[in-house]
Motif scaffolding. Structure first.
Motif, PDB file in Angstrom:
ATOM      1  N   ALA A   6       0.840  -1.202   0.000  1.00 18.40           N
ATOM      2  CA  ALA A   6       0.000   0.000   0.000  1.00 18.40           C
ATOM      3  C   ALA A   6       0.867   1.242   0.000  1.00 18.40           C
ATOM      4  N   GLY A   7       0.592   2.145  -0.927  1.00 18.29           N
ATOM      5  CA  GLY A   7       1.313   3.396  -1.008  1.00 18.29           C
ATOM      6  C   GLY A   7       0.364   4.568  -0.942  1.00 18.29           C
ATOM      7  N   ILE A   8       0.854   5.734  -1.337  1.00 17.33           N
ATOM      8  CA  ILE A   8       0.030   6.937  -1.361  1.00 17.33           C
ATOM      9  C   ILE A   8      -0.752   6.957  -2.680  1.00 17.33           C
ATOM     10  N   HIS A   9      -2.042   6.974  -2.599  1.00 13.03           N
ATOM     11  CA  HIS A   9      -2.968   7.019  -3.735  1.00 13.03           C
ATOM     12  C   HIS A   9      -3.216   5.673  -4.408  1.00 13.03           C
ATOM     13  N   ALA A  10      -2.450   4.626  -4.086  1.00 13.92           N
ATOM     14  CA  ALA A  10      -2.645   3.350  -4.773  1.00 13.92           C
ATOM     15  C   ALA A  10      -2.137   2.188  -3.939  1.00 13.92           C
ATOM     16  N   THR A  11      -2.644   1.005  -4.263  1.00 15.96           N
ATOM     17  CA  THR A  11      -2.197  -0.242  -3.648  1.00 15.96           C
ATOM     18  C   THR A  11      -1.878  -1.233  -4.756  1.00 15.96           C
ATOM     19  N   TRP A  12      -0.721  -1.886  -4.654  1.00 23.07           N
ATOM     20  CA  TRP A  12      -0.325  -2.891  -5.630  1.00 23.07           C
ATOM     21  C   TRP A  12      -0.492  -4.279  -5.025  1.00 23.07           C
ATOM     22  N   GLU A  13      -1.214  -5.126  -5.745  1.00 28.66           N
ATOM     23  CA  GLU A  13      -1.378  -6.524  -5.342  1.00 28.66           C
ATOM     24  C   GLU A  13      -0.578  -7.383  -6.315  1.00 28.66           C
ATOM     25  N   PHE A  14       0.337  -8.167  -5.784  1.00 27.86           N
ATOM     26  CA  PHE A  14       1.261  -8.940  -6.615  1.00 27.86           C
ATOM     27  C   PHE A  14       0.754 -10.368  -6.778  1.00 27.86           C
ATOM     28  N   ASP A  15       0.446 -10.740  -8.036  1.00 28.03           N
ATOM     29  CA  ASP A  15       0.032 -12.100  -8.366  1.00 28.03           C
ATOM     30  C   ASP A  15       1.169 -12.801  -9.097  1.00 28.03           C
ATOM     31  N   THR A  16       0.951 -14.061  -9.413  1.00 26.99           N
ATOM     32  CA  THR A  16       2.020 -14.843 -10.028  1.00 26.99           C
ATOM     33  C   THR A  16       2.360 -14.379 -11.439  1.00 26.99           C
ATOM     34  N   ASP A  17       1.386 -13.779 -12.136  1.00 25.64           N
ATOM     35  CA  ASP A  17       1.638 -13.380 -13.525  1.00 25.64           C
ATOM     36  C   ASP A  17       1.353 -11.911 -13.804  1.00 25.64           C
ATOM     37  N   SER A  18       0.950 -11.156 -12.774  1.00 25.70           N
ATOM     38  CA  SER A  18       0.564  -9.772 -13.011  1.00 25.70           C
ATOM     39  C   SER A  18       0.571  -8.971 -11.715  1.00 25.70           C
ATOM     40  N   VAL A  19       0.405  -7.664 -11.878  1.00 25.99           N
ATOM     41  CA  VAL A  19       0.251  -6.750 -10.742  1.00 25.99           C
ATOM     42  C   VAL A  19      -1.104  -6.069 -10.895  1.00 25.99           C
ATOM     43  N   LEU A  20      -1.925  -6.142  -9.869  1.00 27.32           N
ATOM     44  CA  LEU A  20      -3.217  -5.458  -9.869  1.00 27.32           C
ATOM     45  C   LEU A  20      -3.047  -4.139  -9.119  1.00 27.32           C
ATOM     46  N   ILE A  21      -3.219  -3.034  -9.840  1.00 24.14           N
ATOM     47  CA  ILE A  21      -3.072  -1.706  -9.248  1.00 24.14           C
ATOM     48  C   ILE A  21      -4.457  -1.157  -8.943  1.00 24.14           C
ATOM     49  N   ARG A  22      -4.713  -0.937  -7.665  1.00 29.07           N
ATOM     50  CA  ARG A  22      -5.989  -0.356  -7.230  1.00 29.07           C
ATOM     51  C   ARG A  22      -5.727   1.076  -6.769  1.00 29.07           C
ATOM     52  N   PHE A  23      -6.440   2.006  -7.363  1.00 28.84           N
ATOM     53  CA  PHE A  23      -6.246   3.411  -7.027  1.00 28.84           C
ATOM     54  C   PHE A  23      -7.225   3.830  -5.939  1.00 28.84           C
ATOM     55  N   GLU A  24      -6.725   4.588  -4.997  1.00 24.60           N
ATOM     56  CA  GLU A  24      -7.548   5.050  -3.883  1.00 24.60           C
ATOM     57  C   GLU A  24      -8.477   6.174  -4.335  1.00 24.60           C
ATOM     58  N   ARG A  25      -9.562   6.358  -3.582  1.00 21.48           N
ATOM     59  CA  ARG A  25     -10.451   7.486  -3.805  1.00 21.48           C
ATOM     60  C   ARG A  25     -10.200   8.524  -2.721  1.00 21.48           C
ATOM     61  N   GLY A  26     -10.304   9.763  -3.074  1.00 27.32           N
ATOM     62  CA  GLY A  26     -10.074  10.811  -2.093  1.00 27.32           C
ATOM     63  C   GLY A  26      -9.791  12.137  -2.760  1.00 27.32           C
ATOM     64  N   ILE A  27      -9.883  13.194  -1.975  1.00 30.26           N
ATOM     65  CA  ILE A  27      -9.701  14.547  -2.508  1.00 30.26           C
ATOM     66  C   ILE A  27      -8.305  14.741  -3.089  1.00 30.26           C
ATOM     67  N   ARG A  28      -7.304  14.123  -2.451  1.00 30.29           N
ATOM     68  CA  ARG A  28      -5.921  14.320  -2.884  1.00 30.29           C
ATOM     69  C   ARG A  28      -5.490  13.375  -4.008  1.00 30.29           C
ATOM     70  N   THR A  29      -6.293  12.384  -4.276  1.00 24.88           N
ATOM     71  CA  THR A  29      -5.947  11.427  -5.327  1.00 24.88           C
ATOM     72  C   THR A  29      -6.183  12.048  -6.704  1.00 24.88           C
ATOM     73  N   PRO A  30      -5.218  11.991  -7.622  1.00 24.21           N
ATOM     74  CA  PRO A  30      -5.427  12.547  -8.966  1.00 24.21           C
ATOM     75  C   PRO A  30      -6.698  11.990  -9.602  1.00 24.21           C
ATOM     76  N   LYS A  31      -7.423  12.849 -10.295  1.00 23.38           N
ATOM     77  CA  LYS A  31      -8.694  12.438 -10.887  1.00 23.38           C
ATOM     78  C   LYS A  31      -8.515  11.331 -11.925  1.00 23.38           C
ATOM     79  N   LEU A  32      -7.364  11.315 -12.588  1.00 24.64           N
ATOM     80  CA  LEU A  32      -7.129  10.247 -13.556  1.00 24.64           C
ATOM     81  C   LEU A  32      -7.130   8.889 -12.858  1.00 24.64           C
ATOM     82  N   PHE A  33      -6.502   8.804 -11.696  1.00 25.69           N
ATOM     83  CA  PHE A  33      -6.472   7.550 -10.942  1.00 25.69           C
ATOM     84  C   PHE A  33      -7.881   7.135 -10.538  1.00 25.69           C
TER      85      PHE A  33
END
Length: 317
Positions: A6-33
């Motif tokens: 878990a980082g600032i604005h996003a969380t990375w989930e590591f799978d065996t063949d890929s990375v799932l990037i989940r972007f946080e919601r919030g006032i400070r989170t870039p609208k693109l995310f």
């Protein structure tokens, strides 16, 4: 790996063949995310992984995509600011050791073609239908067609004379997106046959990237050149203050680009398979079926197309 970082604005989930990037919601989170919500990035779509110092006591873990692997990155053409880069994970500096561990884990999983451009998109594009409001019209995309509906308050006389526009993706070769954060931003479609027509020159403060389908038909001397200015081109909508924001217009451009590329790839399959239709040698038929199977596994041929073409080839024996 199955772990979560878990980082600032996003969380990375590591799978065996890929990375799932989940972007946080919030006032400070870039609208693109917030617009993207989440993205699954196969390891095969990555070229490298870096870990560098960030600002104000942070470190930045970044997965670098291969050229041609992500339609969003291709459409952006280097115009995204660092803060809106979906491949950056910003972490507190005290988590640097943990970040280095995951960086090493990702590097160990990079594919043998990591240094090469991808032959097709490996990261999914944002899903249609979608629309956004530009300065001179409303742009819509239903997955098969792009439509522009002009506003009388913003559209040029040239666009009003041309009338509202609809473009099937089968008639397009690419998409040109200039960030609304640069001078004179726009989204511009490139009709097939006009790929070599010079686009509007880039101004200082922003660049434009012409993202065209490499398999599209080229026309060295187009009959009807594109207008030099986007505000005069019925195949373009222009941005302005509050119009065509990045979080709306860039995912739109990426979705159209992916659909154009997929349409052209599918259209090229029958021509490639039928190129030697006159031969009936069993070994040749077997090779063509094998090639068709590879296209099917790569997602370039649907199940129905695969079954029908395979049956046709077998009938030639």
């Amino acid at each position: 790996m199955g772990d979560v970082l878990a980082g600032i604005h996003a969380t990375w989930e590591f799978d065996t063949d890929s990375v799932l990037i989940r972007f946080e919601r919030g006032i400070r989170t870039p609208k693109l995310f917030q617009s993207l919500r989440e993205r699954r990035v196969p390891h095969a779509a990555l070229s490298s992984v870096t870990l560098t110092p960030g600002k104000r006591g942070t470190v930045v873990l970044r997965a670098v995509p291969r050229p041609g692997a992500d339609p969003l990155v291709e459409a952006a053409a280097g115009q995204l600011k660092d803060g809106c880069d979906p491949y950056r994970l910003v972490l507190p500096a005290e988590r640097e050791t943990l970040a280095e561990y995951y960086a090493d884990e990702l590097r160990a999983r990079l594919g043998p073609d990591a240094a090469e451009p991808a032959e097709r998109f490996l990261v999914a594009a944002p899903e249609a239908p979608m629309q956004f409001k530009a300065y001179d019209g409303r742009a819509g995309f239903d997955g098969q067609r792009v439509s522009f509906r002009w506003f009388w308050t913003g559209a040029s006389t040239a666009k009003w004379k041309a009338g509202d526009q609809t473009f099937p993706v089968s008639e397009l070769s690419g998409v040109e997106w200039r960030s609304p954060e640069a001078f004179e931003g726009y989204l511009r479609l490139v009709p097939r046959g006009l790929e070599n027509a010079a686009p509007e020159p880039a101004r200082s403060g922003g660049g434009a990237g012409l993202v065209a389908d490499p398999g599209a038909v080229r026309c060295p001397h187009p009959m009807t050149p594109r207008p030099s200015r986007a505000d005069q081109d019925p195949a373009a909508v222009v941005f302005g203050l509050g119009y065509g924001p990045v979080h709306e217009s860039l995912p739109f451009a990426a979705a159209v680009l992916e659909s154009v590329r997929r349409n052209h790839s599918a259209a090229a399959v029958p021509a490639a398979v039928l190129a030697s239709a006159g031969r009936r040698d069993p070994a040749d038929i077997a090779e063509r079926i094998r090639h068709l199977g590879e296209l099917h596994l790569a997602g370039l041929v649907t199940d129905d197309e695969f079954s029908a073409k395979k049956a046709q080839l077998l009938a030639e024996l």
